[in-house]
Write a protein that holds these residues in place. Structure first.
Motif, PDB file in Angstrom:
ATOM      1  N   ARG A 107      -6.298  -5.514   1.276  1.00  0.00           N
ATOM      2  CA  ARG A 107      -5.167  -6.026   0.496  1.00  0.00           C
ATOM      3  C   ARG A 107      -4.568  -7.265   1.164  1.00  0.00           C
ATOM      4  NH1 ARG A 107      -2.013  -3.466  -3.389  1.00  0.00           N
ATOM      5  NH2 ARG A 107      -2.845  -1.420  -2.829  1.00  0.00           N
ATOM      6  N   LEU A 121      -1.937   5.121   6.809  1.00  0.00           N
ATOM      7  CA  LEU A 121      -2.646   4.438   5.734  1.00  0.00           C
ATOM      8  C   LEU A 121      -4.091   4.167   6.150  1.00  0.00           C
ATOM      9  CD1 LEU A 121       0.058   1.743   4.865  1.00  0.00           C
ATOM     10  CD2 LEU A 121      -0.325   3.922   3.687  1.00  0.00           C
ATOM     11  N   PRO A 160      -3.575   2.642  -1.976  1.00  0.00           N
ATOM     12  CA  PRO A 160      -4.682   1.746  -1.653  1.00  0.00           C
ATOM     13  C   PRO A 160      -5.429   1.310  -2.915  1.00  0.00           C
ATOM     14  CG  PRO A 160      -4.760   3.779  -0.343  1.00  0.00           C
ATOM     15  CD  PRO A 160      -3.776   3.995  -1.439  1.00  0.00           C
ATOM     16  N   ALA A 178      -8.432  -0.400   3.806  1.00  0.00           N
ATOM     17  CA  ALA A 178      -7.769  -0.732   2.544  1.00  0.00           C
ATOM     18  C   ALA A 178      -6.586  -1.661   2.778  1.00  0.00           C
ATOM     19  CB  ALA A 178      -7.311   0.554   1.846  1.00  0.00           C
ATOM     20  N   VAL A 179      -5.847  -1.442   3.872  1.00  0.00           N
ATOM     21  CA  VAL A 179      -4.719  -2.330   4.189  1.00  0.00           C
ATOM     22  C   VAL A 179      -5.234  -3.740   4.463  1.00  0.00           C
ATOM     23  CG1 VAL A 179      -2.924  -2.849   5.885  1.00  0.00           C
ATOM     24  CG2 VAL A 179      -3.203  -0.513   5.033  1.00  0.00           C
ATOM     25  N   THR A 188       0.832  -1.208   0.000  1.00  0.00           N
ATOM     26  CA  THR A 188       0.000   0.000   0.000  1.00  0.00           C
ATOM     27  C   THR A 188       0.864   1.253   0.000  1.00  0.00           C
ATOM     28  OG1 THR A 188      -1.727  -1.214   1.191  1.00  0.00           O
ATOM     29  CG2 THR A 188      -1.906   1.183   1.173  1.00  0.00           C
TER      30      THR A 188
END
Length: 355
Positions: A206, A198, A178, A202-203, A173
């Protein structure tokens, strides 16, 4: 029993179907888009997959009808939207034909809108196929009781996201940004390093994609305080704070660490790097997945057997074995292969040998 369609990469779609011997019913799409009452948001994608998979399997179609409650007073002929002889050609053409005809069924002659609803409940009847065969052809699976109809992943699945996947997701990321499907975080930041923040959802998305082997999207899990995704991110060694809150101070070394370091600045630097965010948890997770258990790479002790329980794993520590700390540049990224899992005794011996 309700079923859900799986995409080509086995992602569950938000589209409910009922399967019985010789028939499939695709539930209608409804609710306000993006709200908690939205249902079957992937209706169009599911219909495309149903048509494509039936065509590929040379299914003998008996007909497709609109099956919504307002149209059930109509004759079968008035609800028919695809006859057996029309089930031919590319599935996109069939999809367009179905959608166009679906709009007209049950539509009032005085309707003000130019187009009707093309996401209605429909019934598809086929010849000589049992329920199990239809489920296999469609790549459908039963939806367990209490499971969300929006394609949410279960806790059992989400718990496959281990610390090593989280750490790799953080690096990815930082490098590439993202996944655009997630957008910016509105309430929380994940602290990835000094000055690096971050979006935590989104982290995690992923990391879940890396762990599960398909693209995990925002609709597949929840984020926020108390949610499993945040618990997994924190267990991996990363802090999550409300937006605008100052970054918490880095965890200080314990009194035992300082005694062990004996005032040596180089040793203190080394120890702090071993305590880097996510590093130890990621190494332990990767080591355990590879070997099936934790053990000391120097003396071979099995802590679970030695201490008669999983609590014994607490004695396995992570040591920075390859890259000399003094030679590391700012922003250096340690590979998990640069690390060793050592019992506490061997770890201290190794640090003494460093002198």
């Amino acid at each position: 029993m309700a079923h859900e369609i799986l995409s080509e990469n086995e992602t569950p779609l938000s589209a409910t179907i009922d399967i019985e011997d010789g028939a499939i019913t695709l539930h209608s799409r409804g609710g306000t888009i993006g709200s908690s009452n939205e249902r079957n948001r992937d209706y169009a994608d599911a219909l495309r997959l149903i048509l494509a998979r039936m065509l590929n399997a040379n299914v003998d179609l008996l007909g497709i009808w609109v099956d919504s409650a307002p149209t059930r007073n109509l004759s079968p002929a008035d609800r028919l939207i695809l006859a057996p002889g029309e089930f031919d050609g590319p599935f996109e053409s069939l999809f367009t034909l179905l959608s166009r005809r679906m709009q007209k069924v049950g539509r009032s002659s005085t309707a003000r809108t130019a187009r009707g609803n093309s996401n209605k409940r429909i019934r598809i009847e086929v010849a000589n196929l049992r329920k199990a065969d239809l489920g296999r052809i469609l790549s459908a699976r039963e939806v367990s009781q209490g499971k969300s109809q929006r394609g949410r992943l279960s806790a059992e699945v989400l718990n496959r996201v281990t610390a090593d996947f989280v750490r790799q997701a953080v690096f990815d990321t930082i490098d590439s940004g993202p996944d655009p499907a997630f957008g910016e975080s509105r309430e929380y930041d994940l602290i990835a390093g000094e000055g690096v923040r971050l979006p935590p959802k989104a982290v995690f998305g992923r990391a879940a994609s890396l762990a599960l082997g398909f693209r995990v999207l925002p609709r597949h899990f929840s984020a926020g305080e108390g949610e499993l995704s945040f618990k997994i991110l924190r267990a991996a060694g990363f802090q999550i704070v409300p937006k605008g809150q100052a970054e918490p101070e880095a965890r200080e070394l314990s009194r035992e660490d300082l005694f062990w370091a004996e005032g040596d600045l180089k040793r203190v630097s080394h120890l702090k790097k071993e305590r880097a965010r996510g590093l130890a948890a990621a190494k332990r997770a990767a080591f355990k997945r590879e070997h099936g258990r934790l053990f000391c790479e120097r003396c071979g002790i099995d802590p679970v057997a030695q201490y008669d329980g999983p609590e014994g794993e607490a004695c396995i520590e992570v040591h920075h074995a390859v890259a000399p700390v003094a030679e590391m540049n700012p922003g250096h990224r340690t590979s998990l292969n640069d690390l060793q899992c050592l019992c506490a005794n061997c770890h201290r011996v190794v640090h003494k040998l460093m002198d």
